[in-house]
Design a protein around this motif. Sequence first.
Motif, PDB file in Angstrom:
ATOM      1  N   HIS A 372       0.810  -1.337  -0.144  1.00  0.00           N
ATOM      2  CA  HIS A 372       0.085   0.004   0.092  1.00  0.00           C
ATOM      3  C   HIS A 372       0.931   1.334  -0.023  1.00  0.00           C
ATOM      4  O   HIS A 372       0.737   2.245  -0.773  1.00  0.00           O
ATOM      5  N   ALA A 373       1.667   1.344   1.026  1.00  0.00           N
ATOM      6  CA  ALA A 373       2.628   2.603   1.154  1.00  0.00           C
ATOM      7  C   ALA A 373       1.853   3.878   0.599  1.00  0.00           C
ATOM      8  O   ALA A 373       2.477   4.560  -0.083  1.00  0.00           O
ATOM      9  N   GLU A 374       0.723   4.045   1.181  1.00  0.00           N
ATOM     10  CA  GLU A 374      -0.082   5.272   0.821  1.00  0.00           C
ATOM     11  C   GLU A 374       0.663   6.621   0.681  1.00  0.00           C
ATOM     12  O   GLU A 374       0.720   7.428   0.028  1.00  0.00           O
ATOM     13  N   LEU A 375       1.137   6.813   2.000  1.00  0.00           N
ATOM     14  CA  LEU A 375       1.855   8.026   2.256  1.00  0.00           C
ATOM     15  C   LEU A 375       3.217   7.690   2.767  1.00  0.00           C
ATOM     16  O   LEU A 375       3.443   7.048   3.773  1.00  0.00           O
ATOM     17  N   ILE A 376       4.447   8.360   2.129  1.00  0.00           N
ATOM     18  CA  ILE A 376       5.662   8.098   2.333  1.00  0.00           C
ATOM     19  C   ILE A 376       6.263   9.398   2.643  1.00  0.00           C
ATOM     20  O   ILE A 376       5.948  10.508   1.768  1.00  0.00           O
ATOM     21  N   ASP A 377       7.073   9.442   3.565  1.00  0.00           N
ATOM     22  CA  ASP A 377       7.683  10.911   3.852  1.00  0.00           C
ATOM     23  C   ASP A 377       8.932  10.940   2.899  1.00  0.00           C
ATOM     24  O   ASP A 377       9.378   9.909   2.490  1.00  0.00           O
ATOM     25  N   PRO A 378       9.303  12.301   2.601  1.00  0.00           N
ATOM     26  CA  PRO A 378      10.372  12.457   1.502  1.00  0.00           C
ATOM     27  C   PRO A 378      11.766  11.706   1.662  1.00  0.00           C
ATOM     28  O   PRO A 378      12.366  11.176   1.080  1.00  0.00           O
ATOM     29  N   ALA A 379      11.860  11.830   3.065  1.00  0.00           N
ATOM     30  CA  ALA A 379      13.394  11.157   3.413  1.00  0.00           C
ATOM     31  C   ALA A 379      13.530   9.573   3.343  1.00  0.00           C
ATOM     32  O   ALA A 379      14.306   9.101   3.312  1.00  0.00           O
ATOM     33  N   ASP A 380      12.003   8.958   3.387  1.00  0.00           N
ATOM     34  CA  ASP A 380      12.054   7.433   3.313  1.00  0.00           C
ATOM     35  C   ASP A 380      11.943   6.931   1.810  1.00  0.00           C
ATOM     36  O   ASP A 380      12.228   5.595   1.684  1.00  0.00           O
ATOM     37  N   LEU A 381      11.370   7.706   0.937  1.00  0.00           N
ATOM     38  CA  LEU A 381      11.119   7.206  -0.590  1.00  0.00           C
ATOM     39  C   LEU A 381      12.536   6.730  -0.988  1.00  0.00           C
ATOM     40  O   LEU A 381      12.314   5.597  -1.635  1.00  0.00           O
ATOM     41  N   PRO A 382      13.585   7.225  -1.018  1.00  0.00           N
ATOM     42  CA  PRO A 382      15.133   6.554  -1.466  1.00  0.00           C
ATOM     43  C   PRO A 382      15.316   5.066  -0.671  1.00  0.00           C
ATOM     44  O   PRO A 382      16.011   4.498  -1.311  1.00  0.00           O
ATOM     45  N   ARG A 383      14.769   5.008   0.406  1.00  0.00           N
ATOM     46  CA  ARG A 383      15.172   3.824   0.974  1.00  0.00           C
ATOM     47  C   ARG A 383      14.722   2.620   0.481  1.00  0.00           C
ATOM     48  O   ARG A 383      14.932   1.282   0.646  1.00  0.00           O
ATOM     49  N   PHE A 384      13.365   2.534  -0.190  1.00  0.00           N
ATOM     50  CA  PHE A 384      12.963   1.541  -0.876  1.00  0.00           C
ATOM     51  C   PHE A 384      13.820   0.783  -1.852  1.00  0.00           C
ATOM     52  O   PHE A 384      14.185  -0.473  -1.758  1.00  0.00           O
ATOM     53  N   LYS A 385      14.571   1.802  -2.747  1.00  0.00           N
ATOM     54  CA  LYS A 385      15.669   1.239  -3.507  1.00  0.00           C
ATOM     55  C   LYS A 385      16.872   0.887  -2.730  1.00  0.00           C
ATOM     56  O   LYS A 385      17.486  -0.424  -3.011  1.00  0.00           O
ATOM     57  N   ALA A 386      17.106   1.544  -1.600  1.00  0.00           N
ATOM     58  CA  ALA A 386      18.463   1.156  -0.954  1.00  0.00           C
ATOM     59  C   ALA A 386      18.448  -0.185  -0.086  1.00  0.00           C
ATOM     60  O   ALA A 386      19.350  -1.027  -0.229  1.00  0.00           O
ATOM     61  N   LEU A 387      17.009  -0.321   0.126  1.00  0.00           N
ATOM     62  CA  LEU A 387      16.821  -1.725   1.007  1.00  0.00           C
ATOM     63  C   LEU A 387      16.219  -3.059   0.105  1.00  0.00           C
ATOM     64  O   LEU A 387      16.159  -3.960   0.567  1.00  0.00           O
ATOM     65  N   GLY A 388      16.023  -2.635  -1.234  1.00  0.00           N
ATOM     66  CA  GLY A 388      15.540  -3.815  -2.008  1.00  0.00           C
ATOM     67  C   GLY A 388      14.169  -3.872  -1.764  1.00  0.00           C
ATOM     68  O   GLY A 388      13.674  -5.075  -1.929  1.00  0.00           O
ATOM     69  N   VAL A 389      13.236  -2.908  -1.276  1.00  0.00           N
ATOM     70  CA  VAL A 389      11.869  -3.156  -0.888  1.00  0.00           C
ATOM     71  C   VAL A 389      11.012  -3.082  -2.183  1.00  0.00           C
ATOM     72  O   VAL A 389      11.134  -2.284  -2.824  1.00  0.00           O
ATOM     73  N   ILE A 390      10.097  -4.170  -2.093  1.00  0.00           N
ATOM     74  CA  ILE A 390       9.121  -3.971  -3.368  1.00  0.00           C
ATOM     75  C   ILE A 390       8.011  -3.198  -2.618  1.00  0.00           C
ATOM     76  O   ILE A 390       7.421  -3.281  -1.630  1.00  0.00           O
TER      77      ILE A 390
END
Length: 551
Positions: A372-390
């Motif tokens: 879902h990830a409906e609401l993502i703080d700007p500081a956390d958006l790049p962490r998806f790529k960095a942590l390999g999160v789908i």
Amino acid sequence: MHADIVFTGGTVRTGDTDARCHEALAVTDGRISAVGAEALALRGPRTAVVDLEGGALLPAFGDGHAHPVLGGLGLRGVPVRECASVEEIVDAVRRWAETHPEAEWITGDGFDPWLAPHGLFDARWLDAAVPHRPVLLRTSDHHTAWVNSEALRRAGYTAAGADPAGGQIVRRDGGDQPLGTLREFGALNPVLSLVPTPSRAAHVDALREAAARFAAAGVTWVQDALVTPDLVDVWITAATTGPGLPVRADLCFLLEPGGWRERIERFTSDRERIESAAPGLLTARSVKFFADGVIEAGTAALLEPYTDCPHSHGMATWAPAELAEAVVAVDALGFRPHVHAIGDGAVRSALDAIEKADRTNGARDRRPVIAHAELIDPADLPRFKALGVIANLQPLWAQCDPLMTKLILPRIGEERGRRQYQIGSLLASDARVAFGSDWPVTAHEPLRGIATAVTRQTPEGTPEGGWLPEERIDTATACAAYSAGCAHQAFEEKDWGALRPGMRADLVHLAADPVTTAPAELAHLPVLGTWLAGRRTHEAGISTPSRAARG
């Protein structure tokens, strides 16, 4: 060697990033044996030729987050999903109760939570229709229930009682009396536990009906995002008896706070039992966590307080430290965490937990999922790529419908409202994105989600230019999120999600090429056929099994 099937007479889109097209595709022994001119050369006297009739053949769709058994069971009971007002719901409840005098409980599933002001539903409205039998209706998001007074009485919900852990009993203004609106599973589960449980056969029947609906929508793989111990044998029975299932599935074991260390001990044995019972059809690689609730109910966990309730940050289902401990534990057992996270506070807690698992258990290709990830703080958006999160996103939610205008936006304000469903931003950051429906929360047809991801509009075409148009994506990318994206989530990207020789023949035949179809028409594009490993599971014009047909 001749092919078993050759598809020709239309466009074959491989699903690869270069968007290549071919005029034909051949299937042999359930695998793609050739594309293009080489496929045509494999026609023989016993080859079945499928005329695409000017349409398109694509990789079949997946659904990376759905609830097939729950959805199938929800097709029973009071038909409230299409009701457009409280009055229509009450009338539907009255009619159903009159025609089912034998039913101890009157239940229904999937009504719109915005039909009452502020999403608050009064037990007395249902009492007027059914005063003496309990009534339990669940909203489309399944995080809220509307019950009558008899259901409140049986659950022991009184003015003197406190809210249960992990739930809220909404009270009447100016008093402690329960209103009739229950929020989150801590409040819902004591009521749900009183409802007679359908038989195993009814569960299996519901699953088969749901699977047939997915196949008719072009889907060949589903992530069941909430599997309790009683559903393990339901899936095994449906997969191994009778006609089997027209879809593959990965089963996601539910893990809740409180006693979770003991419960995970059975996950490994259940995984082995599932995968040995139906090899190639069922896997059990995931564990589901609810990090929070939903914004419309005020139960999503936010970093900053709700705009309309300045003293509340929502409801975190897990304490962040315990969530991290549990994620580390299931990750150590080789399971992938699949975390429901709606609010930006829950998304951060989920990312922190996944990061701790990576540090504690060592780097590997774990492919954790935040759904879902409906609401993502700007500081956390790049962490998806960095942590390999789908990021498993529900594109059908990315529209400014009444749920958004009446309940969500008033609760989070304009600035946070513009950070919702950042599909384009996540893809631009090179994060992995897979699409899902969360059915029965919203419609299960991928083409409806694709249309919304491309237009960011309601079915009526509003607003002009789309809601948050910077987050729109193109049709080919949206189709890939439902195919290659789901295949990656399933750890099966070498086997399906694209149309290349050697890959499994999981295919969908559409009446027209979606890439060249006007975006406004995508939602209505007919699915003419679906194939699972070369076996046809859906043919347009041939109805799927229905509850009425089976008696």
